[in-house]
Design a protein around this motif. Structure first.
Motif, PDB file in Angstrom:
ATOM      1  N   GLN A 268       0.810  -1.220   0.000  1.00  0.00           N
ATOM      2  CA  GLN A 268       0.000   0.000   0.000  1.00  0.00           C
ATOM      3  C   GLN A 268       0.840   1.265   0.000  1.00  0.00           C
ATOM      4  O   GLN A 268       0.305   2.363   0.110  1.00  0.00           O
ATOM      5  CB  GLN A 268      -0.915  -0.012   1.244  1.00  0.00           C
ATOM      6  CG  GLN A 268      -1.819  -1.228   1.301  1.00  0.00           C
ATOM      7  CD  GLN A 268      -1.985  -1.769   2.714  1.00  0.00           C
ATOM      8  OE1 GLN A 268      -1.019  -2.076   3.398  1.00  0.00           O
ATOM      9  NE2 GLN A 268      -3.238  -1.886   3.151  1.00  0.00           N
TER      10      GLN A 268
ATOM     11  N   PRO B   8      -0.606  -1.834  -6.090  1.00  0.00           N
ATOM     12  CA  PRO B   8      -1.751  -1.792  -5.173  1.00  0.00           C
ATOM     13  C   PRO B   8      -2.696  -2.977  -5.400  1.00  0.00           C
ATOM     14  O   PRO B   8      -2.769  -3.532  -6.495  1.00  0.00           O
ATOM     15  CB  PRO B   8      -2.439  -0.469  -5.518  1.00  0.00           C
ATOM     16  CG  PRO B   8      -2.060  -0.189  -6.935  1.00  0.00           C
ATOM     17  CD  PRO B   8      -0.677  -0.777  -7.121  1.00  0.00           C
ATOM     18  N   TYR B   9      -3.413  -3.329  -4.347  1.00  0.00           N
ATOM     19  CA  TYR B   9      -4.331  -4.460  -4.389  1.00  0.00           C
ATOM     20  C   TYR B   9      -5.497  -4.151  -3.459  1.00  0.00           C
ATOM     21  O   TYR B   9      -5.491  -3.171  -2.707  1.00  0.00           O
ATOM     22  CB  TYR B   9      -3.623  -5.745  -3.940  1.00  0.00           C
ATOM     23  CG  TYR B   9      -3.046  -5.622  -2.539  1.00  0.00           C
ATOM     24  CD1 TYR B   9      -3.860  -5.770  -1.409  1.00  0.00           C
ATOM     25  CD2 TYR B   9      -1.702  -5.311  -2.336  1.00  0.00           C
ATOM     26  CE1 TYR B   9      -3.354  -5.621  -0.138  1.00  0.00           C
ATOM     27  CE2 TYR B   9      -1.191  -5.164  -1.069  1.00  0.00           C
ATOM     28  CZ  TYR B   9      -2.019  -5.312   0.029  1.00  0.00           C
ATOM     29  OH  TYR B   9      -1.519  -5.138   1.290  1.00  0.00           O
ATOM     30  N   ARG B  10      -6.478  -5.037  -3.462  1.00  0.00           N
ATOM     31  CA  ARG B  10      -7.555  -4.971  -2.477  1.00  0.00           C
ATOM     32  C   ARG B  10      -8.119  -6.374  -2.285  1.00  0.00           C
ATOM     33  O   ARG B  10      -7.726  -7.321  -2.945  1.00  0.00           O
ATOM     34  CB  ARG B  10      -8.660  -3.988  -2.906  1.00  0.00           C
ATOM     35  CG  ARG B  10      -9.434  -4.358  -4.150  1.00  0.00           C
ATOM     36  CD  ARG B  10     -10.586  -3.381  -4.346  1.00  0.00           C
ATOM     37  NE  ARG B  10     -11.499  -3.770  -5.385  1.00  0.00           N
ATOM     38  CZ  ARG B  10     -11.463  -3.335  -6.638  1.00  0.00           C
ATOM     39  NH1 ARG B  10     -10.514  -2.496  -7.005  1.00  0.00           N
ATOM     40  NH2 ARG B  10     -12.357  -3.751  -7.524  1.00  0.00           N
ATOM     41  N   ASN B  11      -9.038  -6.491  -1.353  1.00  0.00           N
ATOM     42  CA  ASN B  11      -9.744  -7.755  -1.097  1.00  0.00           C
ATOM     43  C   ASN B  11      -8.797  -8.911  -0.788  1.00  0.00           C
ATOM     44  O   ASN B  11      -8.939 -10.007  -1.321  1.00  0.00           O
ATOM     45  CB  ASN B  11     -10.641  -8.138  -2.279  1.00  0.00           C
ATOM     46  CG  ASN B  11     -11.754  -7.151  -2.548  1.00  0.00           C
ATOM     47  OD1 ASN B  11     -11.914  -6.167  -1.826  1.00  0.00           O
ATOM     48  ND2 ASN B  11     -12.525  -7.381  -3.589  1.00  0.00           N
ATOM     49  N   LEU B  12      -7.836  -8.648   0.097  1.00  0.00           N
ATOM     50  CA  LEU B  12      -6.997  -9.745   0.561  1.00  0.00           C
ATOM     51  C   LEU B  12      -7.852 -10.779   1.272  1.00  0.00           C
ATOM     52  O   LEU B  12      -8.736 -10.437   2.064  1.00  0.00           O
ATOM     53  CB  LEU B  12      -5.924  -9.245   1.527  1.00  0.00           C
ATOM     54  CG  LEU B  12      -4.708  -8.508   0.972  1.00  0.00           C
ATOM     55  CD1 LEU B  12      -3.715  -8.268   2.095  1.00  0.00           C
ATOM     56  CD2 LEU B  12      -4.047  -9.276  -0.156  1.00  0.00           C
TER      57      LEU B  12
ATOM     58  N   MET C 113      -5.683 -12.168  -3.611  1.00  0.00           N
ATOM     59  CA  MET C 113      -5.795 -10.716  -3.644  1.00  0.00           C
ATOM     60  C   MET C 113      -6.313 -10.309  -5.013  1.00  0.00           C
ATOM     61  O   MET C 113      -6.115 -11.017  -6.007  1.00  0.00           O
ATOM     62  CB  MET C 113      -4.447 -10.037  -3.372  1.00  0.00           C
ATOM     63  CG  MET C 113      -3.384 -10.308  -4.404  1.00  0.00           C
ATOM     64  SD  MET C 113      -1.840  -9.455  -4.036  1.00  0.00           S
ATOM     65  CE  MET C 113      -0.766 -10.159  -5.316  1.00  0.00           C
TER      66      MET C 113
ATOM     67  N   ASP D 251      -6.748  -4.443  -9.644  1.00  0.00           N
ATOM     68  CA  ASP D 251      -7.555  -3.741 -10.643  1.00  0.00           C
ATOM     69  C   ASP D 251      -6.623  -3.067 -11.637  1.00  0.00           C
ATOM     70  O   ASP D 251      -5.915  -2.112 -11.300  1.00  0.00           O
ATOM     71  CB  ASP D 251      -8.439  -2.707  -9.950  1.00  0.00           C
ATOM     72  CG  ASP D 251      -9.414  -2.031 -10.913  1.00  0.00           C
ATOM     73  OD1 ASP D 251      -9.285  -2.236 -12.143  1.00  0.00           O
ATOM     74  OD2 ASP D 251     -10.297  -1.282 -10.448  1.00  0.00           O
TER      75      ASP D 251
ATOM     76  N   ASP E 171      -6.416   0.796 -12.326  1.00  0.00           N
ATOM     77  CA  ASP E 171      -5.643   1.669 -11.444  1.00  0.00           C
ATOM     78  C   ASP E 171      -4.342   2.031 -12.170  1.00  0.00           C
ATOM     79  O   ASP E 171      -3.560   1.156 -12.521  1.00  0.00           O
ATOM     80  CB  ASP E 171      -5.331   0.936 -10.137  1.00  0.00           C
ATOM     81  CG  ASP E 171      -4.681   1.825  -9.090  1.00  0.00           C
ATOM     82  OD1 ASP E 171      -3.957   2.758  -9.476  1.00  0.00           O
ATOM     83  OD2 ASP E 171      -4.887   1.564  -7.887  1.00  0.00           O
TER      84      ASP E 171
ATOM     85  N   ASN F  20       0.908  -5.908   4.096  1.00  0.00           N
ATOM     86  CA  ASN F  20      -0.391  -5.340   4.450  1.00  0.00           C
ATOM     87  C   ASN F  20      -0.305  -4.674   5.815  1.00  0.00           C
ATOM     88  O   ASN F  20       0.105  -5.303   6.800  1.00  0.00           O
ATOM     89  CB  ASN F  20      -1.466  -6.424   4.466  1.00  0.00           C
ATOM     90  CG  ASN F  20      -2.843  -5.869   4.756  1.00  0.00           C
ATOM     91  OD1 ASN F  20      -3.352  -5.973   5.863  1.00  0.00           O
ATOM     92  ND2 ASN F  20      -3.450  -5.253   3.746  1.00  0.00           N
TER      93      ASN F  20
ATOM     94  N   SER G 143      -9.777  -6.832 -14.252  1.00  0.00           N
ATOM     95  CA  SER G 143      -9.179  -7.144 -12.961  1.00  0.00           C
ATOM     96  C   SER G 143      -8.790  -8.612 -12.929  1.00  0.00           C
ATOM     97  O   SER G 143      -9.292  -9.427 -13.706  1.00  0.00           O
ATOM     98  CB  SER G 143     -10.146  -6.831 -11.814  1.00  0.00           C
ATOM     99  OG  SER G 143     -11.300  -7.643 -11.891  1.00  0.00           O
TER     100      SER G 143
ATOM    101  N   THR H 131      -7.882 -11.757  -9.980  1.00  0.00           N
ATOM    102  CA  THR H 131      -7.714 -12.278  -8.631  1.00  0.00           C
ATOM    103  C   THR H 131      -6.581 -13.290  -8.661  1.00  0.00           C
ATOM    104  O   THR H 131      -6.619 -14.259  -9.423  1.00  0.00           O
ATOM    105  CB  THR H 131      -9.005 -12.935  -8.129  1.00  0.00           C
ATOM    106  OG1 THR H 131     -10.042 -11.945  -8.069  1.00  0.00           O
ATOM    107  CG2 THR H 131      -8.804 -13.527  -6.742  1.00  0.00           C
TER     108      THR H 131
END
Length: 414
Positions: free
Chosen positions: A248, A253-257, A330, A333, A336, A357, A384, A386
């Motif tokens: 981060q 960048p990532y999300r939804n770990l 993870m 997107d 981004d 994280n 995206s 995963t």
């Protein structure tokens, strides 16, 4: 919205497993030596660019974490079909007579500096739907990679598969037996040897997976449709590669770990038996005392000796006897602007990932893992992926590695 990579979907209506354009004598485009594959007819079979009609793509490739094995990759491509070209009874369709199952589809992503195949496979189903007024047709094209072909093809006797054959060579002989193209293979020789082929009825996929497990290597289909076999040493040493940073604060960048801390992947007892041998048992007493017994067993391996069957049991337990907090998945997107498109479309199994994280209290979880699965979701306005991550699937001592180069924390190779 413009996607960060140009997505293309091609549909090859020709038969056979090979991806490419057929060589056609006298054809200005397909009659040039070195540019395509040999075709079965002087009349070119249609190879169609479906991209203008594509409205959604989903792709799932990877290792089943619970089953601890690679599974068939699949994809679904949804297209609009305003002219009913995908109606197999439409004699006016340019695809009439060609539209049958197990035809070839490729999905690629291209930037100014890179081109990668995200998926290559064979159609398994055409599913038709319509809008409420039945003015527009939609077709969901279901696709599976070559694992499906291997699962459909049974073998009994594998030609030229005598005792003492290396595991990778045995896999090559099985692929020969089912006529899988030699130009669609990247097969390591292997570090272990096999018994003579047992000549039992089984699917070619099961025969291949037997040799894969006997090696403690990795067999899978990559995004270009190539059958890949990595030997044990390559799998073990892959953890020494430089990791891609995901975080981060400056990395990707990532999300939804998806975190997990459980006993689902623990194996602390293993019983391994080869064809014609006795069961070889290995256990980790410390792990059993801490987590209770978690046993794995398998029989009828083609490994050559009981001693090597015991080595497999020891390696399997050493790799899985302990547990720690995991990052199973993870989401990245690609819309981004901080995400490097070339890196993400080029990501594949065994690429090393360092994921950091920051927790709510300011502490940090840092894991160095490997990519073992990719699930893409692409539409005209989204792109995206995963990423499924795992610890190295076969552990061992790696000289010079900060992750696996410390005596006492890794299994020695055999």
């Amino acid at each position: 919205m413009t996607l960060p990579a140009e997505i293309s979907v091609s549909f090859d209506f020709s038969s056979g497993a090979t991806f490419g354009y057929p060589f056609t004598i006298g054809d200005a485009k397909y009659g040039v030596l070195g540019t395509g594959t040999l075709g079965s007819s002087t009349v070119p079979v249609p190879i169609v660019d479906l991209t203008p009609n594509v409205i959604n793509i989903t792709i799932n490739r990877g290792r089943d974490i619970q089953a601890d094995t690679y599974i068939a990759g699949t994809a679904v491509v949804r297209i609009t079909d305003p002219n009913s070209y995908f109606n197999p009874q439409n004699t006016s369709s340019p695809y009439y007579g060609y539209l049958v199952p197990l035809r070839k589809v490729r999905i690629s992503a291209t930037t100014a500096t890179a081109q990668e195949f995200l998926f290559s496979g064979y159609t398994t189903e055409y599913r038709y739907t319509y809008d409420q007024a039945e003015q527009m047709g939609y077709v969901d094209i279901y696709i599976a990679d070559a694992f499906r072909l291997f699962n459909l093809a049974q073998v009994t006797t594998v030609t030229d598969s005598g005792a003492g054959q290396a595991t990778g060579t045995r896999i090559g002989k099985i692929l020969d037996q089912v006529d899988f193209p030699s130009n669609m293979r990247t097969i390591a020789t292997g570090q272990s040897q096999c018994i003579a082929d047992p000549a039992t009825l089984r699917t070619s996929l099961n025969a291949i997976k037997n040799a894969e497990f006997s090696e403690q290597g990795a067999f899978f289909i990559n995004g270009s449709g190539t059958a890949v076999f990595k030997d044990r040493n390559t799998v073990i040493s892959s953890i020494a590669g430089t990791p891609i940073e995901f975080n981060q604060t400056g990395g990707i960048p990532y999300r939804n770990l998806v975190f997990a801390f459980d006993d689902k992947l623990i194996i602390n007892q293993a019983s391994i038996q080869r064809v014609g041998g006795t069961a070889q048992f290995y256990e980790n007493a410390d792990s059993i005392a801490r987590y209770f017994p978690h046993q794995y067993s398998t029989q009828d391996l083609v490994i050559d000796t009981d001693a090597n069957a015991l080595n497999i049991a020891a390696t399997y337990v050493a790799t899985r006897a302990e547990t720690t907090i995991r990052i199973d998945q993870m989401l990245v997107d690609l819309l981004d602007p901080a995400v490097p498109t070339d890196t993400m479309i080029g990501l594949d199994y065994f690429d090393n990932l360092r994921i950091s994280n920051i927790q709510p209290d300011g502490s940090t979880i840092v894991k160095t893992l490997q990519c073992q699965g990719l699930s893409w979701n692409i539409s005209p306005n989204s792109m995206s992926v995963t990423v499924t991550t795992l610890e190295n699937i076969t552990d061992g001592f790696v000289v010079g590695s900060s992750e696996r180069g410390i005596i006492g924390i890794s299994a020695m190779t055999w």
